[in-house]
Write a protein that holds these residues in place. Structure first.
Motif, PDB file in Angstrom:
ATOM      1  N   MET A 123       0.884  -1.257   0.140  1.00  0.00           N
ATOM      2  CA  MET A 123       0.253  -0.162   0.081  1.00  0.00           C
ATOM      3  C   MET A 123       0.984   0.993  -0.006  1.00  0.00           C
ATOM      4  O   MET A 123       1.900   1.233   0.575  1.00  0.00           O
ATOM      5  CB  MET A 123      -1.051  -0.103   1.226  1.00  0.00           C
ATOM      6  CG  MET A 123      -1.885   1.017   1.343  1.00  0.00           C
ATOM      7  SD  MET A 123      -2.788   1.209   3.014  1.00  0.00           S
ATOM      8  CE  MET A 123      -2.240   2.743   3.493  1.00  0.00           C
ATOM      9  N   TRP A 124       0.594   2.309  -0.601  1.00  0.00           N
ATOM     10  CA  TRP A 124       1.220   3.592  -0.433  1.00  0.00           C
ATOM     11  C   TRP A 124       0.045   4.614  -0.717  1.00  0.00           C
ATOM     12  O   TRP A 124      -1.088   4.631  -1.017  1.00  0.00           O
ATOM     13  CB  TRP A 124       2.025   3.833  -1.866  1.00  0.00           C
ATOM     14  CG  TRP A 124       1.658   3.765  -3.076  1.00  0.00           C
ATOM     15  CD1 TRP A 124       1.630   2.641  -4.024  1.00  0.00           C
ATOM     16  CD2 TRP A 124       1.107   4.892  -3.930  1.00  0.00           C
ATOM     17  NE1 TRP A 124       0.999   3.298  -5.286  1.00  0.00           N
ATOM     18  CE2 TRP A 124       0.955   4.530  -4.901  1.00  0.00           C
ATOM     19  CE3 TRP A 124       1.058   6.212  -3.496  1.00  0.00           C
ATOM     20  CZ2 TRP A 124       0.268   5.442  -5.993  1.00  0.00           C
ATOM     21  CZ3 TRP A 124       0.283   7.131  -4.302  1.00  0.00           C
ATOM     22  CH2 TRP A 124       0.179   6.758  -5.651  1.00  0.00           C
ATOM     23  N   THR A 125       0.492   5.844  -0.127  1.00  0.00           N
ATOM     24  CA  THR A 125      -0.334   6.919   0.195  1.00  0.00           C
ATOM     25  C   THR A 125       0.404   8.158  -0.027  1.00  0.00           C
ATOM     26  O   THR A 125       1.617   8.208   0.015  1.00  0.00           O
ATOM     27  CB  THR A 125      -1.320   7.087   1.409  1.00  0.00           C
ATOM     28  OG1 THR A 125      -0.299   7.417   2.530  1.00  0.00           O
ATOM     29  CG2 THR A 125      -2.129   5.845   1.733  1.00  0.00           C
ATOM     30  N   ALA A 126      -0.108   9.327  -0.566  1.00  0.00           N
ATOM     31  CA  ALA A 126       0.632  10.504  -0.645  1.00  0.00           C
ATOM     32  C   ALA A 126       1.261  10.533   0.596  1.00  0.00           C
ATOM     33  O   ALA A 126       0.903  10.416   1.473  1.00  0.00           O
ATOM     34  CB  ALA A 126      -0.415  11.530  -0.784  1.00  0.00           C
ATOM     35  N   GLU A 127       2.365  11.357   0.586  1.00  0.00           N
ATOM     36  CA  GLU A 127       3.240  11.805   1.628  1.00  0.00           C
ATOM     37  C   GLU A 127       2.528  12.455   2.939  1.00  0.00           C
ATOM     38  O   GLU A 127       3.037  11.935   4.136  1.00  0.00           O
ATOM     39  CB  GLU A 127       4.458  12.298   1.289  1.00  0.00           C
ATOM     40  CG  GLU A 127       5.629  12.763   2.301  1.00  0.00           C
ATOM     41  CD  GLU A 127       6.825  13.408   2.024  1.00  0.00           C
ATOM     42  OE1 GLU A 127       7.746  13.321   2.614  1.00  0.00           O
ATOM     43  OE2 GLU A 127       6.560  14.080   0.985  1.00  0.00           O
ATOM     44  N   LYS A 128       1.739  13.403   2.718  1.00  0.00           N
ATOM     45  CA  LYS A 128       1.059  14.002   3.515  1.00  0.00           C
ATOM     46  C   LYS A 128       0.118  12.966   4.584  1.00  0.00           C
ATOM     47  O   LYS A 128      -0.021  13.309   5.691  1.00  0.00           O
ATOM     48  CB  LYS A 128       0.305  15.068   3.102  1.00  0.00           C
ATOM     49  CG  LYS A 128      -1.018  14.730   2.241  1.00  0.00           C
ATOM     50  CD  LYS A 128      -1.959  16.119   2.069  1.00  0.00           C
ATOM     51  CE  LYS A 128      -3.110  15.876   1.155  1.00  0.00           C
ATOM     52  NZ  LYS A 128      -3.731  16.878   0.788  1.00  0.00           N
ATOM     53  N   TYR A 129      -0.415  11.926   3.878  1.00  0.00           N
ATOM     54  CA  TYR A 129      -0.922  10.905   4.967  1.00  0.00           C
ATOM     55  C   TYR A 129      -0.244  10.063   5.691  1.00  0.00           C
ATOM     56  O   TYR A 129      -0.613   9.607   6.674  1.00  0.00           O
ATOM     57  CB  TYR A 129      -1.985  10.194   3.796  1.00  0.00           C
ATOM     58  CG  TYR A 129      -3.029  11.279   3.261  1.00  0.00           C
ATOM     59  CD1 TYR A 129      -4.078  11.821   4.083  1.00  0.00           C
ATOM     60  CD2 TYR A 129      -2.939  11.538   1.765  1.00  0.00           C
ATOM     61  CE1 TYR A 129      -4.958  12.612   3.350  1.00  0.00           C
ATOM     62  CE2 TYR A 129      -3.741  12.193   1.268  1.00  0.00           C
ATOM     63  CZ  TYR A 129      -4.508  13.054   2.098  1.00  0.00           C
ATOM     64  OH  TYR A 129      -5.760  13.851   1.595  1.00  0.00           O
TER      65      TYR A 129
END
Length: 182
Positions: A123-129
Motif C-alpha cells: 500500500m502507498w499513500t501520498a506523503e502528507k497522509y
C-alpha cells in the motif's frame, strides 16, 4: 489466478472512521490515469522503495502519462483475470494512493517462489497522509479486511509487518534472473 472462481472478489470496500473519514477502495483502472500520474509525480521521492529495496526504478524519472495509462490498463486486466488485485484508495472522495494484492504472478519485479500460498500486500499513500498518520490508520483497516474477507491462507505485508530488506534479499536472486526475460 490467486483466488478460486467461486470466490467473490470485492470490487469496493468502504469504511467510516471516527465519523469524519470515509475510506473507499475501487479497482484501479485507466479512468484514474490522470489523477494517478499527478499523485505519483507529486510524491515521487516518498514512493521510492515502496515495493522493496530493489524497486529503485519506480517511479522512474522518465515515467510519462502514456506509460502510466498502460500500467493502469495492465492492473485492470490482471484484476479481471484474478491474477492480482490493485485498488485505488479514496479518503473523503479524494484519490490518495493504491493498495495491491499480488500472488505468484510476476508483478512489478516482485515474486515469491518459496511458498505459492503466500500473497504479498502493498500500500502507498501520498506523503502528507503518511506524515499525519492516516496511512497507518487506513492500512490497519485494510489489513483486517484482508484477514477477514479474503480467502488467503497466508499474506505478507512487506514494509508494514515484515521488513522490506529481508523480503527483498529473499527474492533478489530470482528477480535478477527474471529481469533477463522481461
Amino acid at each position: 489466478m490467486i483466488v478460486p472462481l467461486n470466490f467473490c472478489v470485492s470490487t469496493h470496500f468502504k469504511v467510516k472512521i471516527e465519523d469524519k473519514y470515509n475510506i473507499d477502495l475501487a479497482p484501479l483502472s485507466p479512468l484514474l490515469a490522470e489523477k494517478d500520474y499527478k499523485l505519483i509525480m507529486l510524491n515521487k521521492k516518498h514512493l521510492k522503495g515502496v515495493f522493496g529495496e530493489l524497486d529503485d526504478w519506480w517511479p522512474s524519472d522518465t515515467l510519462n502519462k502514456r506509460d502510466n495509462y498502460n500500467t493502469l490498463s495492465w492492473h485492470e486486466k490482471q484484476f479481471k483475470k484474478r491474477k492480482s488485485f490493485a485498488y485505488a484508495i479514496f479518503l473523503n472522495s479524494e484519490y490518495i494512493g493504491c493498495f495491491y494484492i499480488y500472488g505468484l504472478e510476476v508483478v512489478h519485479k516482485i515474486v515469491s517462489v518459496k511458498d505459492p500460498s503466500l500473497l504479498y500486500v502493498f500500500m502507498w499513500t501520498a506523503e502528507k497522509y503518511f506524515i499525519n498518520g492516516m496511512d497507518k490508520i487506513i492500512f490497519n483497516y485494510l489489513k483486517k479486511w484482508i484477514e477477514l474477507e479474503w480467502n488467503f491462507a497466508k499474506a505478507d505485508f512487506p514494509g508494514r509487518i515484515s521488513p522490506l530488506i529481508s523480503w527483498s534479499k529473499e527474492t533478489a536472486s530470482w528477480i535478477k534472473c527474471k529481469n533477463d526475460i522481461w
